[in-house]
Scaffold this active site. Sequence first.
Site, PDB file in Angstrom:
ATOM      1  N   HIS A 132       0.145  -3.384   6.359  1.00 27.25           N
ATOM      2  CA  HIS A 132      -1.025  -3.209   7.280  1.00 27.25           C
ATOM      3  C   HIS A 132      -2.148  -3.817   6.619  1.00 27.25           C
ATOM      4  O   HIS A 132      -3.222  -3.443   7.174  1.00 27.25           O
ATOM      5  CB  HIS A 132      -1.270  -1.745   7.860  1.00 27.25           C
ATOM      6  CG  HIS A 132      -1.329  -0.874   6.261  1.00 27.25           C
ATOM      7  ND1 HIS A 132      -0.448  -0.560   5.602  1.00 27.25           N
ATOM      8  CD2 HIS A 132      -2.583  -0.391   5.841  1.00 27.25           C
ATOM      9  CE1 HIS A 132      -0.896   0.383   4.569  1.00 27.25           C
ATOM     10  NE2 HIS A 132      -2.274   0.358   4.688  1.00 27.25           N
TER      11      HIS A 132
ATOM     12  N   HIS B  71       4.953   6.008   2.249  1.00 25.78           N
ATOM     13  CA  HIS B  71       5.161   7.267   3.082  1.00 25.78           C
ATOM     14  C   HIS B  71       6.087   6.885   3.966  1.00 25.78           C
ATOM     15  O   HIS B  71       6.911   8.015   4.171  1.00 25.78           O
ATOM     16  CB  HIS B  71       3.812   7.635   3.623  1.00 25.78           C
ATOM     17  CG  HIS B  71       2.955   8.611   2.568  1.00 25.78           C
ATOM     18  ND1 HIS B  71       3.332   9.711   2.110  1.00 25.78           N
ATOM     19  CD2 HIS B  71       1.774   8.113   2.323  1.00 25.78           C
ATOM     20  CE1 HIS B  71       2.282  10.129   1.278  1.00 25.78           C
ATOM     21  NE2 HIS B  71       1.121   9.071   1.642  1.00 25.78           N
TER      22      HIS B  71
ATOM     23  N   CYS C  64       0.787  -1.240   0.033  1.00 21.07           N
ATOM     24  CA  CYS C  64      -0.044   0.250   0.064  1.00 21.07           C
ATOM     25  C   CYS C  64       0.918   1.140  -0.022  1.00 21.07           C
ATOM     26  O   CYS C  64       2.035   1.307   0.431  1.00 21.07           O
ATOM     27  CB  CYS C  64      -0.884   0.061   1.382  1.00 21.07           C
ATOM     28  SG  CYS C  64      -2.172   1.314   1.479  1.00 21.07           S
TER      29      CYS C  64
ATOM     30  N   SER D 155       0.514   3.924   1.709  1.00 19.23           N
ATOM     31  CA  SER D 155       0.692   4.428   3.123  1.00 19.23           C
ATOM     32  C   SER D 155       2.180   3.935   3.557  1.00 19.23           C
ATOM     33  O   SER D 155       2.805   4.430   4.388  1.00 19.23           O
ATOM     34  CB  SER D 155      -0.222   3.888   4.076  1.00 19.23           C
ATOM     35  OG  SER D 155      -1.629   4.365   3.634  1.00 19.23           O
TER      36      SER D 155
ATOM     37  N   CYS E 181      -8.099  -2.464   3.494  1.00 16.14           N
ATOM     38  CA  CYS E 181      -7.478  -1.197   3.482  1.00 16.14           C
ATOM     39  C   CYS E 181      -8.126  -0.496   2.261  1.00 16.14           C
ATOM     40  O   CYS E 181      -9.014   0.163   2.397  1.00 16.14           O
ATOM     41  CB  CYS E 181      -5.789  -1.279   3.561  1.00 16.14           C
ATOM     42  SG  CYS E 181      -5.313   0.264   3.635  1.00 16.14           S
TER      43      CYS E 181
END
Length: 371
Positions: free
Chosen positions: A66, A50, A45, A47, A172
């Site tokens: 996650h 990041h 993902c 995220s 997610c």
Amino acid sequence: MTGTIDVSAAVFRGDAEGRLSVERMRLDPPSHGEVRVRVRAAGVCGSDRHVLEGEWQVPLPAIMGHEAAGVVEAVGAGVQSLGVGDHVIIAWHQACQRCGECAAGKPWACLLAKSNDSLLPDGTTRWSDAQGAAGYPYLAVGAMSEAIVVPEFAAIRIDERVPFEVASLIGCSVGTGYGAVVNNARVEASESAVVVGSGGVGLSIISALRLAGATPIVAVDVSEEKLREALAAGATHGVLGGEDLASRVADLTDGGADVAFEAIGRVQTMAQLPSLIRPGGRAVFVGLPPEGQKVEIDGLLLAYEGKTIIGSNYGGLVPARDFPRIARAYLSGALPLDGLISARVGLDEVNEAFDAMRRGERTRSVIVFPE
């Protein structure tokens, strides 16, 4: 299988190039109210990226990932709703279950969740490395690992017919996109919509918009390949981004969309979003930008035209309610999700998966673990 175990995991130790190392880590057994899940699939993902790019700060070393689905293989004392062998999707926002927001049925709004600090609800971690130093599962999940320990309420049982690769995305990207449409924007049939960004979350938004009966659905991206994927997911139009985007969207939606979604997390496109909606329309911020970046919006114009900005945290999901609902829609054929997966990789290919993401080459890579 209830003692401490050794597992292979993708670990980030702050490498300046954003590289992960696959290491053997120690995972302690589940404590009271916790379960250990054998991970079968984990999504790659944005995220996580990041963190690798240094845009979000987390405790290190971090067990990344996650977005996960797997099988319960051990339960701690006090666990009542799950048993060994259950197929589950993991919710990464592990709300405290005690605050006013949680009591009101809004776990996504809980600000006391320790998962934001990569800790379990009791403020501890079950992870350590070969030298005995503590490890921190990203968002208290650490999905890019052979096994994880999470609270009972964060493991949502689903129908065993849902493939693990698809189930992981429900945790997610799919859940976030679906929730943004159904829970946050509350899109109604025949409303017009525009979606900026055709990655995993953007395509999930488009799929949910089609399910809701929105029309037209305008997908916006800078990649013609991504726009083709958006059309396959249910968009009625694909538009390349550019300075004249607002006028082109207005032409396709009779003056502006009823609702617009930003699914990238770029402050430039977030600032552009209100210009894509009609007076009285809704602009939904779904993508998450780097820490500290500001979005510049003409407040007077926003107020004068009665436009609403909606922040979407995890799609306003109530995982115990929404994950099974999404799974049922998938199994019925109403919400086709298989096309979101563009590559299935092994754990040892995790860096290549992030490199492909950086190049914009894949919709979603999913790490698949052997049985």
